[in-house]
Motif scaffolding. Sequence first.
Motif, short mmCIF file in Angstrom:
data_model
loop_
_atom_site.label_atom_id
_atom_site.label_comp_id
_atom_site.label_asym_id
_atom_site.label_seq_id
_atom_site.Cartn_x
_atom_site.Cartn_y
_atom_site.Cartn_z
N ASP A 6 61.17 -34.72 -3.87
CA ASP A 6 61.87 -35.96 -3.60
C ASP A 6 60.87 -37.01 -3.15
N PRO A 7 61.06 -38.27 -3.57
CA PRO A 7 60.15 -39.32 -3.10
C PRO A 7 60.33 -39.54 -1.61
N ILE A 8 59.24 -39.91 -0.94
CA ILE A 8 59.32 -40.16 0.50
C ILE A 8 59.95 -41.53 0.71
N PRO A 9 61.05 -41.59 1.49
CA PRO A 9 61.68 -42.88 1.74
C PRO A 9 60.74 -43.84 2.45
N THR A 10 60.85 -45.11 2.13
CA THR A 10 60.03 -46.13 2.75
C THR A 10 60.22 -46.10 4.26
N GLY A 11 59.12 -46.26 4.97
CA GLY A 11 59.18 -46.30 6.43
C GLY A 11 58.95 -44.95 7.09
N LEU A 12 58.89 -43.87 6.32
CA LEU A 12 58.62 -42.55 6.89
C LEU A 12 57.25 -42.08 6.46
N SER A 13 56.49 -41.54 7.40
CA SER A 13 55.22 -40.93 7.03
C SER A 13 55.52 -39.57 6.40
N PRO A 14 54.58 -39.00 5.66
CA PRO A 14 54.81 -37.67 5.09
C PRO A 14 55.19 -36.64 6.16
N ARG A 15 54.58 -36.74 7.34
CA ARG A 15 54.91 -35.80 8.42
C ARG A 15 56.35 -36.00 8.90
N GLN A 16 56.76 -37.25 9.10
CA GLN A 16 58.14 -37.53 9.52
C GLN A 16 59.14 -37.04 8.48
N TYR A 17 58.78 -37.22 7.21
CA TYR A 17 59.65 -36.78 6.12
C TYR A 17 59.82 -35.26 6.16
N ARG A 18 58.71 -34.54 6.30
CA ARG A 18 58.79 -33.07 6.38
C ARG A 18 59.66 -32.64 7.55
N GLN A 19 59.46 -33.28 8.70
CA GLN A 19 60.24 -32.91 9.88
C GLN A 19 61.72 -33.16 9.66
N LYS A 20 62.05 -34.31 9.06
CA LYS A 20 63.44 -34.69 8.88
C LYS A 20 64.14 -33.85 7.81
#
Length: 125
Positions: A6-20
């Motif tokens: 999935d593409p990483i939503p704007t405003g989230l770092s890759p780390r934040q995306y993984r956590q979420k």
Amino acid sequence: ASTRLDPIPTGLSPRQYRQKYYNGRIMSAKMTIRQLRYFLRIVELRSFSKAAAYLHVAQPALGLQVRKLEEELGVKLLNRHSRGVMPTEAGLLLREHATIILRQVERAVGETLEHHAHVQLRAAA
């Protein structure tokens, strides 16, 4: 399960995306050493049938293990086509990590056996 990254939503770092989005999946990962070995051999030989013959495993069983791995991770790892298989971007990333993991497992086993032999020799002396 999703079959693509999935593409990483704007405003989230890759780390934040993984956590979420992925922490629950990561924490419940049940992949096995066998699955990683199978996956690496398939990628190396670029063929399920060649990998199955090399590993002395039935081709349907090999395919099942890869499908389980893909379902667990929620990503497609291999592109299957008439000329064989090629790893996806996610598959290339897993190949890198699986190579390191399996090398570490082999090292751990080797060092453990070496230590045990050394202890046995000292005990016999």
